[in-house]
Design a protein around this motif. Structure first.
Motif, short mmCIF file in Angstrom:
data_model
loop_
_atom_site.label_atom_id
_atom_site.label_comp_id
_atom_site.label_asym_id
_atom_site.label_seq_id
_atom_site.Cartn_x
_atom_site.Cartn_y
_atom_site.Cartn_z
N LEU A 88 22.55 -9.88 -5.13
CA LEU A 88 21.12 -9.99 -5.40
C LEU A 88 20.38 -8.90 -4.63
O LEU A 88 20.68 -8.66 -3.46
N GLY A 89 19.45 -8.27 -5.29
CA GLY A 89 18.60 -7.29 -4.63
C GLY A 89 17.16 -7.70 -4.72
O GLY A 89 16.54 -8.13 -3.75
N ARG A 90 16.62 -7.61 -5.93
CA ARG A 90 15.22 -7.94 -6.17
C ARG A 90 14.86 -9.33 -5.64
O ARG A 90 13.81 -9.53 -5.03
N TYR A 91 15.76 -10.31 -5.89
CA TYR A 91 15.43 -11.69 -5.51
C TYR A 91 15.32 -11.85 -4.00
O TYR A 91 14.57 -12.68 -3.50
N ILE A 92 16.07 -11.07 -3.25
CA ILE A 92 16.02 -11.17 -1.79
C ILE A 92 14.81 -10.46 -1.21
O ILE A 92 14.13 -10.99 -0.34
N VAL A 93 14.52 -9.26 -1.70
CA VAL A 93 13.50 -8.44 -1.04
C VAL A 93 12.18 -8.33 -1.80
O VAL A 93 11.15 -7.98 -1.21
N GLY A 94 12.19 -8.60 -3.11
CA GLY A 94 11.01 -8.30 -3.92
C GLY A 94 9.74 -8.95 -3.46
O GLY A 94 8.68 -8.30 -3.37
N GLU A 95 9.79 -10.23 -3.16
CA GLU A 95 8.57 -10.96 -2.80
C GLU A 95 8.21 -10.83 -1.32
O GLU A 95 7.17 -11.31 -0.90
N ALA A 96 9.05 -10.15 -0.55
CA ALA A 96 8.79 -9.99 0.88
C ALA A 96 8.05 -8.70 1.20
O ALA A 96 7.78 -8.42 2.38
N GLY A 97 7.70 -7.92 0.18
CA GLY A 97 7.07 -6.64 0.43
C GLY A 97 5.73 -6.48 -0.26
O GLY A 97 5.49 -7.05 -1.33
N VAL A 98 4.84 -5.71 0.38
CA VAL A 98 3.55 -5.37 -0.21
C VAL A 98 3.36 -3.86 -0.14
O VAL A 98 3.91 -3.19 0.74
N TYR A 99 2.60 -3.34 -1.09
CA TYR A 99 2.18 -1.95 -1.08
C TYR A 99 0.70 -1.93 -0.79
O TYR A 99 -0.08 -2.66 -1.42
N VAL A 100 0.29 -1.12 0.17
CA VAL A 100 -1.09 -1.09 0.63
C VAL A 100 -1.64 0.33 0.47
O VAL A 100 -1.05 1.30 0.97
N CYS A 101 -2.76 0.45 -0.23
CA CYS A 101 -3.44 1.74 -0.34
C CYS A 101 -4.93 1.54 -0.08
O CYS A 101 -5.43 0.42 -0.11
N ARG A 102 -5.62 2.64 0.18
CA ARG A 102 -7.02 2.58 0.58
C ARG A 102 -7.93 3.12 -0.52
O ARG A 102 -7.61 4.12 -1.17
N VAL A 103 -9.05 2.45 -0.73
CA VAL A 103 -10.04 2.93 -1.69
C VAL A 103 -10.74 4.16 -1.11
O VAL A 103 -11.31 4.09 -0.01
N VAL A 104 -10.65 5.27 -1.84
CA VAL A 104 -11.31 6.50 -1.37
C VAL A 104 -12.53 6.85 -2.21
O VAL A 104 -13.33 7.70 -1.83
N ASP A 105 -12.69 6.21 -3.35
CA ASP A 105 -13.86 6.45 -4.19
C ASP A 105 -14.05 5.26 -5.11
O ASP A 105 -13.08 4.59 -5.51
N ARG A 106 -15.30 4.99 -5.42
CA ARG A 106 -15.65 3.95 -6.37
C ARG A 106 -16.53 4.62 -7.42
O ARG A 106 -17.56 5.22 -7.09
N LYS A 107 -16.09 4.55 -8.67
CA LYS A 107 -16.85 5.23 -9.71
C LYS A 107 -16.95 4.36 -10.95
O LYS A 107 -16.10 3.48 -11.18
N VAL A 108 -18.00 4.60 -11.72
CA VAL A 108 -18.22 3.87 -12.96
C VAL A 108 -18.22 4.87 -14.10
O VAL A 108 -18.95 5.87 -14.07
#
Length: 413
Positions: free
Chosen positions: A290-310
């Motif tokens: 097992l790969g995904r089942y062991i590690v998949g839910e234990a990780g997050v990806y974090v990025c920062r908002v650098v611009d807000r546009k409409v």
């Protein structure tokens, strides 16, 4: 499996605690974690959740099961090192992954090397290390034994079987029909006879039928058919198998309509399978990887908002992340239909979702879309976007070199 909540003021989302307005990862509020990492974007893997997931597998699956970690899901050295103390073995798909596993102290006899296209120098490294090579073609067997003779060591070999059944319902079918993986079941007897002629130690069989399955009935059917197949093939083997690896396939819920896999139900089916194997092949040990089942839910990806546009009424949160870091979240890692991974503003957890926003990256392509039209609190520049279910096939499965932005940081906390 969620960790027990010891603080009544904490709630949880996708297994991670929430304290006030911040998500908590590895015991650290998100802003503090980001400051400790020192840069965005980054991946963070929660060692507590990794430990709990393996403990849940041990609790629900049969005693004596050989549990291997598929390193391709997440080859970060710290993750490998942590899991090396918790699992029975590891499966690698390259000499690079093999080096990381050996550096982590995993017993080479508990390591398997799978995947098509192994180069002669990789096979030589595997033989020298003493790991088991899962044979993917007759030609590969000949190269392996030639390299082994040159080194003077008998190779440990297992046969990866492309099964003669095709199960629909897994997220990705890795067996059945014409495949580049493994040896067609009807050709395996001839290969087994060739193994008997060569100076090689036969270890067992590997039947990998698919991945990302969320239906227990499908997993049980696939595993039962895999054992049926192994029992037929064993009649042609040079000796009784030590290990019968029936693949993995356990899925995790990525999208809103996905339901978590009921591990207890899967365990009941595997207990019956283990009993059958003990009766019909008493020298063999049942194994899964097992790969995904062991590690998949234990990780997050974090990025920062650098611009807000409409743009014509649609709100875009432009971040310093993107598909060059997290290809799978954009839907470009083999998905047929693009659907959003779970996403939150990790620094506005106490705020209500009041606005439809799309989270995009910093690349010059319209497919750089991390989340499409999701309901979130109103975001501002500097907020931290968190994408859940990011512990598997994230950083290592993404094109870091695209447009020269470089790769993300990774931390185990």
């Amino acid at each position: 499996m969620n960790a027990p909540v010891t603080n009544p003021d904490l709630r949880r989302i996708h297994g991670f605690p929430v304290s006030g307005d911040q998500l908590v990862v590895g015991g650290l509020p998100l802003r503090r974690l980001a400051a400790r990492v020192g840069t965005t974007p980054f991946y963070a893997y929660d060692r507590g959740l990794l430990t709990e997931r393996v403990a849940a597998l041990r609790h629900h699956l049969p005693a004596g099961l050989h549990l291997s970690y598929a390193v391709k899901a997440n080859p970060m050295p710290a993750v490998i090192g942590h899991l090396a103390r918790l699992v029975d073995g590891m499966d690698v798909a390259s000499a690079g992954e093999l080096a990381k596993v050996l550096d982590a102290g995993m017993d080479p006899s508990h390591v398997s090397f799978a995947g098509p296209g192994k180069r002669a120098e990789e096979l030589a490294q595997a033989v020298a290390a003493g790991v088991t090579v899962n044979i993917e073609s007759p030609a590969e067997l000949e190269v392996l034994t030639r390299e082994a003779a040159r080194i003077g060591v008998a190779p440990r070999v297992a046969v990866r079987v492309n099964p003669d059944f095709d199960l629909r319902g897994s997220g990705m079918r890795m067996g059945g029909g014409a495949k580049q993986f493994g040896i067609d079941a009807e050709e395996v007897p001839q290969l087994l006879r060739r193994i008997a002629e060569l100076d090689a130690d036969f270890v067992g069989f590997h039947v990998f039928w698919g991945s990302q399955a969320l239906r227990p009935a499908l997993i049980r059917e696939a595993q039962e058919k895999s054992v049926d197949l192994v029992l037929r093939l064993t009649e042609h083997a040079p000796g009784p198998p030590e290990l019968v690896n029936v693949g993995g396939g356990f899925g995790i819920p990525y999208h809103e309509k996905d339901e978590a896999l009921p591990l207890a139900v899967v365990g009941e089916g595997m207990a019956a399978l283990s009993d059958r194997l003990a009766r019909d092949l008493p020298e063999a040990r049942l194994g899964i990887e097992l790969g995904r089942y062991i590690v998949g839910e234990a990780g997050v990806y974090v990025c920062r908002v650098v611009d807000r546009k409409v743009s014509r009424g649609q709100v875009f949160l432009v971040t310093d992340g993107g598909l060059h870091h997290h290809l799978a979240a954009t839907g470009n890692f083999g998905q047929v239909l693009r659907r959003n991974y779970p996403v939150v503003l990790g620094t506005r957890m106490a705020a209500a979702a009041v606005e439809t926003q799309s989270v995009v990256g910093c690349l010059c392509t319209p497919i750089d879309l991390l989340a499409d039209r999701v309901e979130l609190p109103r975001a501002e520049v500097g907020d931290l976007v968190v994408i859940f279910q990011s512990g598997a096939y994230g950083a290592s499965a993404s094109p870091h070199g695209f447009l020269g932005h470089g790769g993300p940081a990774e931390v185990l906390v």
